[in-house]
Enzyme design. Structure first.
Site, PDB file in Angstrom:
ATOM      1  N   TYR A  23      -2.413  -0.285  10.499  1.00 41.19           N
ATOM      2  CA  TYR A  23      -2.579  -0.928   9.293  1.00 41.19           C
ATOM      3  C   TYR A  23      -0.990  -0.193   8.562  1.00 41.19           C
ATOM      4  CZ  TYR A  23      -3.818  -0.784   4.197  1.00 41.19           C
ATOM      5  OH  TYR A  23      -3.926  -1.061   2.933  1.00 41.19           O
TER       6      TYR A  23
ATOM      7  N   SER B 186       1.082  -1.419   0.139  1.00 39.71           N
ATOM      8  CA  SER B 186       0.009  -0.045   0.026  1.00 39.71           C
ATOM      9  C   SER B 186       1.025   1.193  -0.035  1.00 39.71           C
ATOM     10  CB  SER B 186      -1.005   0.094   1.180  1.00 39.71           C
ATOM     11  OG  SER B 186      -1.357   1.459   1.542  1.00 39.71           O
TER      12      SER B 186
END
Ligand SMILES: [Zn+2]
Length: 688
Positions: A578, A565
C-alpha cells in the site's frame, strides 16, 4: 393540436389567485403554448385595501418566474385605480414605468411585477393570458403575417406591429382592442399572443382555441411538403455521432466558453437532425430570432458549422467549429458595436446554439440547466420557423430590434435574479472513488462550490446514489454517475467519454479510488502487491492520462488532485504494498505537474491520514489488520489515531474535501507539484 389540460374537478374548489395559479400552470405545462420563463397571466378582483376600502386589484405574474411552476408567491397585486390613469399618457420610459408601478403594489414582500404588466392592466377583461405559442409566432413571423392572421381569425383579432414590450406597446394594443369590439385576441408581430375571458377557464380555452386555429391553418399549408425544404444530408449513424462528439466536444467547449467556461449539452433529437440536415437549414438559421424571449437564451442567431459530415473526420470537424466560433465572435462584436450605447455592458460574444450538419445541436450555458434551456428554446424556434416557412417566408426581429432586447435593462434584470456564481461554477469535475467516504465528501463539496460532478466508482449503485443526491441538493444535471474500474484501460476511456458527452469536457480530476491491505512483507502475496499497484499507481496513471488528453484539447488549463496518504512519505510497518503504491502516486503527481505546467494544468496531492468515517477501506479487513499491528482492539483505532496526532484530532472526510476544493479551484491558481497534509499533524510526515 394542443389539448386542454383543464380539469374541472381540480379547478372547482379554487378561486382568486389559486385559480390563476392553476390556469398558469396548465398553460406552462405545454411548451408549445408557452416557452420557459416566457408569457404571463393576470386576474382582476375587488379587495379591501389596508384601510378597508374596496378597490380593484390586478394580480399579475412577477418577473423571472416560469408559468409551469408559479405559485401564489410568484404573483404581485397592484391597485388598478392607480395604474389605469397611465393609459392617458403619451409616453413613459421603462425606468419611469418600473418606478411608478412599484408605488401601485398593494403591500410589501411581492416579486417585481412582470415587464408586461401594463398589457394586463390596460385591457378591461377580468382574466388575461399572454403566451408565446409556436403556432401563433409562426404566423407572427411569416412575411405578410397580418393578412394570414386575417384568413385565420377574420375580423376578430387585433394585429400589433412589433414594438419592444413596455408602455407604448401596451397602450397601442389597449386602444386597438377598444376600437375593435369583435376582437377576441391579439397577434403580436414577432412576439406572441394575448387572449382573455370572463372566467379563468374561458381565458384558458380561448388561448388554446387561437393556437389550434393557427396550427390547423399552418398544417393545411404545409401538407405534403417536408419541413425546411427536405433532406440534403442524412444524419450520421448514432455510434459515429457519439464517437465524433466525444473527440470534438472538449475543443468546442474550450473555444465556446471563453475564459469563464461553459457547460455543453448535446441534442440529437429527430427535429434537430432533420433541421441540421435540411436544404434550408443553413439559410434559415441565420435569419434571426423569432421572439424576444427566445433571443435572451439562444442569442440572435446560432453558429451553423460549415462542415461536410464524415464519421472519421474529427479533426476536420474540430477545425470547422473553432473557425466558426472565431467568426461568430467577430460578427457578434461587430453587431454590438453597430447598435450599442456607450454605457451598455459588453456581452459575451460566444454562441449559445451550435448546429452541426449530420451530428446535431450543441448548446452552451453557465450550467446544465441553462444549456438545456437554450436547447429547449431553439426547439421552439424550429417549430416557429417550420410554421412561418410553410405559410410563406420566415422573418425575424431585425438586428437593431434584437440588440434592443439583449441590452434591455428590464430583461437583464430578470437574468440578474439568479444567485451569484460560485467558485467552481461552469466547471466539470470527475471524482474516482466517488461513492466512498472521502470521495463522497469531495463530490458534495465540489458541487457545493458550483461544479458539475461526475461520480465514478466501481460501486455503480453507490455512485448513482451520490449523483442523485447531488442533483437533489444542487440542481438538475449537477451530478452524473459512471461505473468505473480504474485499472481497466478501456473502462477509463469510456467513463471520460461519458463525462465529455454529458458536459462537454472536464476541468478537475480528483483521483480518490483506493484500496488497502496490511501484512508483513513475508506474508504479502504477489497478487496483493500487484493489486495495490494496479489500483493506486496504475489507476491514478490511467485516469490522469485520460484527463490530460481532455484538458489539453480544451486549452483552458485544469486541476488534477490526487488523494494519496501519509504513508506515501512515511515508511508504514506491515503495509509495504500500500505505502509503496501511495509513494508512486505522489511521484506521479510531481512528474505530471512538470508536464502540465505549460498548459496551465496543475497537479497537487492531498495526504490524509486515518480517515475512518464513512470509509469502505476501514470497514474491511484493513481495520483489524491495522489494530493488530498496533496491538489494540479494532474499536480503539479512532482514539489511537487521534492520540497519535500533534493536534489530538480525528481527521474527517470533510477535512480532506476542504483541501481538495482548495487545490481544485482558483484560490490555489499558483500552486502545483505540492503536497498538502490533512492528518492532524503527524511529525514524521512533516514535509522537508
Ligand atoms: Zn411576451
Amino acid at each position: 393540436m394542443v389539448e386542454s389540460l383543464w380539469n374541472a374537478e381540480e379547478a372547482a374548489g379554487l378561486t382568486g389567485v389559486d385559480l390563476l395559479v392553476y390556469r398558469s400552470n396548465r398553460l406552462g405545462a405545454d411548451r408549445r403554448v408557452c416557452n420557459w420563463g416566457g408569457g404571463n397571466t393576470s386576474a382582476k378582483s375587488v379587495e379591501a385595501d389596508f384601510r378597508g376600502r374596496l378597490r380593484e386589484v390586478l394580480w399579475v405574474k412577477g418577473s423571472g418566474s416560469d408559468l409551469a411552476t408559479v405559485t401564489r408567491r410568484s404573483f404581485t397585486p397592484l391597485f388598478l385605480d392607480d395604474v389605469r390613469p397611465l393609459l392617458a399618457r403619451e409616453a413613459m420610459s421603462d425606468e419611469e414605468m418600473v418606478a411608478y408601478l412599484a408605488h401601485c403594489v398593494t403591500g410589501p414582500g411581492y416579486p417585481r411585477q412582470s415587464i408586461e404588466t401594463l398589457l394586463h392592466a390596460f385591457l378591461p377583461f377580468p382574466h388575461v393570458d399572454h403566451t408565446h405559442p409556436d403556432a401563433i409566432i409562426g404566423v407572427a413571423c411569416a412575411a405578410g403575417g397580418e393578412a394570414i392572421a386575417r384568413e385565420i381569425f377574420g375580423d376578430e383579432f387585433v394585429w400589433a406591429p412589433y414594438l419592444r414590450p413596455g408602455f407604448l406597446l401596451s397602450k397601442v394594443i389597449a386602444e386597438a382592442v377598444q376600437a375593435n369590439p369583435k376582437a377576441r385576441l391579439v397577434v403580436m408581430e414577432k412576439h406572441g399572443l394575448i387572449t382573455w375571458g370572463e372566467t379563468a377557464e374561458e381565458s384558458y380555452a380561448n388561448t388554446l382555441a387561437a393556437i389550434n386555429a393557427a396550427e390547423q391553418y399552418v398544417a393545411g399549408r404545409a401538407a405534403g411538403r417536408p419541413p425546411f425544404g427536405g433532406e440534403a444530408v442524412p444524419p450520421l449513424p448514432p455510434a459515429a455521432r457519439r464517437a465524433l462528439l466525444a473527440r470534438v466536444l472538449p475543443a468546442v467547449r474550450g473555444a465556446a466558453g471563453g475564459s469563464r467556461g461553459t457547460i455543453l449539452q448535446v441534442d440529437e433529437s429527430a427535429e434537430v437532425l432533420a433541421f441540421v440536415g435540411s436544404r434550408d437549414g443553413a439559410r434559415l438559421s441565420q435569419v434571426g430570432a423569432a421572439c424576444p424571449d427566445h433571443l435572451v437564451h439562444t442569442k440572435r442567431v446560432p453558429l451553423w458549422v460549415d462542415w461536410t459530415p464524415a464519421g472519421d473526420d474529427a479533426a476536420g470537424l474540430a477545425a470547422a467549429v473553432l473557425a466558426g466560433v472565431e467568426r461568430y465572435a467577430a460578427e457578434y462584436r461587430a453587431y454590438t458595436a453597430a447598435h450599442r450605447s456607450p454605457d451598455d455592458p459588453a456581452g459575451d460574444p460566444f454562441p449559445r446554439v451550435i448546429l452541426v450538419p449530420g451530428v446535431g445541436m450543441i448548446t452552451t450555458g453557465k450550467d446544465k440547466a441553462a444549456a438545456g434551456l437554450a436547447a429547449q428554446l431553439y426547439h421552439r424556434a424550429l417549430a416557429v420557423m417550420a410554421g412561418a416557412e410553410a405559410l410563406r417566408r420566415f422573418v425575424s426581429l431585425t438586428p437593431a430590434e434584437s440588440y434592443a432586447v439583449e441590452s434591455w435593462p428590464l430583461e437583464l434584470y430578470k437574468l440578474s435574479l439568479a444567485p451569484a456564481e460560485r467558485e467552481l461554477a461552469r466547471r466539470v469535475a470527475l471524482v474516482t472513488g466517488g461513492a466512498g467516504g472521502i470521495g463522497r465528501a469531495v463530490a458534495d463539496r465540489l458541487a457545493r462550490d458550483g461544479a458539475h460532478v461526475v461520480v465514478a466508482d466501481l460501486d455503480e449503485p453507490g455512485a448513482r446514489e451520490v449523483a442523485a443526491e447531488l442533483c437533489k441538493k444542487h440542481g438538475p444535471g449537477r451530478g452524473l454517475a459512471v461505473g468505473l474500474d480504474v485499472t481497466d484501460e478501456a473502462a477509463v476511456e469510456r467513463a471520460f467519454a461519458e463525462a465529455v458527452t454529458a458536459y462537454g469536457g472536464l476541468d478537475v480530476l480528483v483521483a480518490c479510488a483506493g484500496i488497502s491491505s496490511s501484512a508483513p512483507v513475508e506474508e504479502t502475496s504477489l497478487a496483493e502487491w500487484n493489486r495495490n499497484l494496479s489500483v493506486l499507481a496504475t489507476g491514478y496513471f490511467l485516469v490522469s492520462r485520460a484527463a490530460f488528453r481532455i484538458l489539453r484539447a480544451q486549452g483552458q488549463g485544469g486541476a488534477v488532485v490526487f488523494v494519496a496518504s501519509k504513508n506515501a512519505v512515511v515508511g508504514g510497518k506491515n503495509a509495504a504494498a500500500y505505502s509503496t503504491a501511495k509513494a508512486a502516486e505522489v511521484h506521479l503527481a510531481r512528474c505530471l505537474a512538470e508536464e502540465g505546467g505549460a498548459a496551465g494544468i496543475r497537479v497537487n496531492t492531498v495526504n490524509p491520514d486515518a480517515v475512518l468515517q464513512g470509509s469502505k477501506i476501514w470497514d474491511s479487513a484493513w481495520r483489524e489488520q491495522r489494530a493488530a499491528t498496533y496491538g489494540i482492539r479494532p474499536d480503539q483505532l479512532e482514539e489511537h489515531y487521534r492520540q497519535r496526532t500533534v493536534l489530538k484530532v480525528e481527521v474527517l472526510p470533510e477535512d480532506v474535501a476542504e483541501a481538495v476544493a482548495f487545490l481544485a479551484g482558483p484560490r490555489s491558481a499558483k500552486t502545483t507539484g505540492c503536497i498538502l497534509s490533512v492528518d492532524g499533524g503527524v511529525t514524521p510526515a512533516y514535509s522537508r
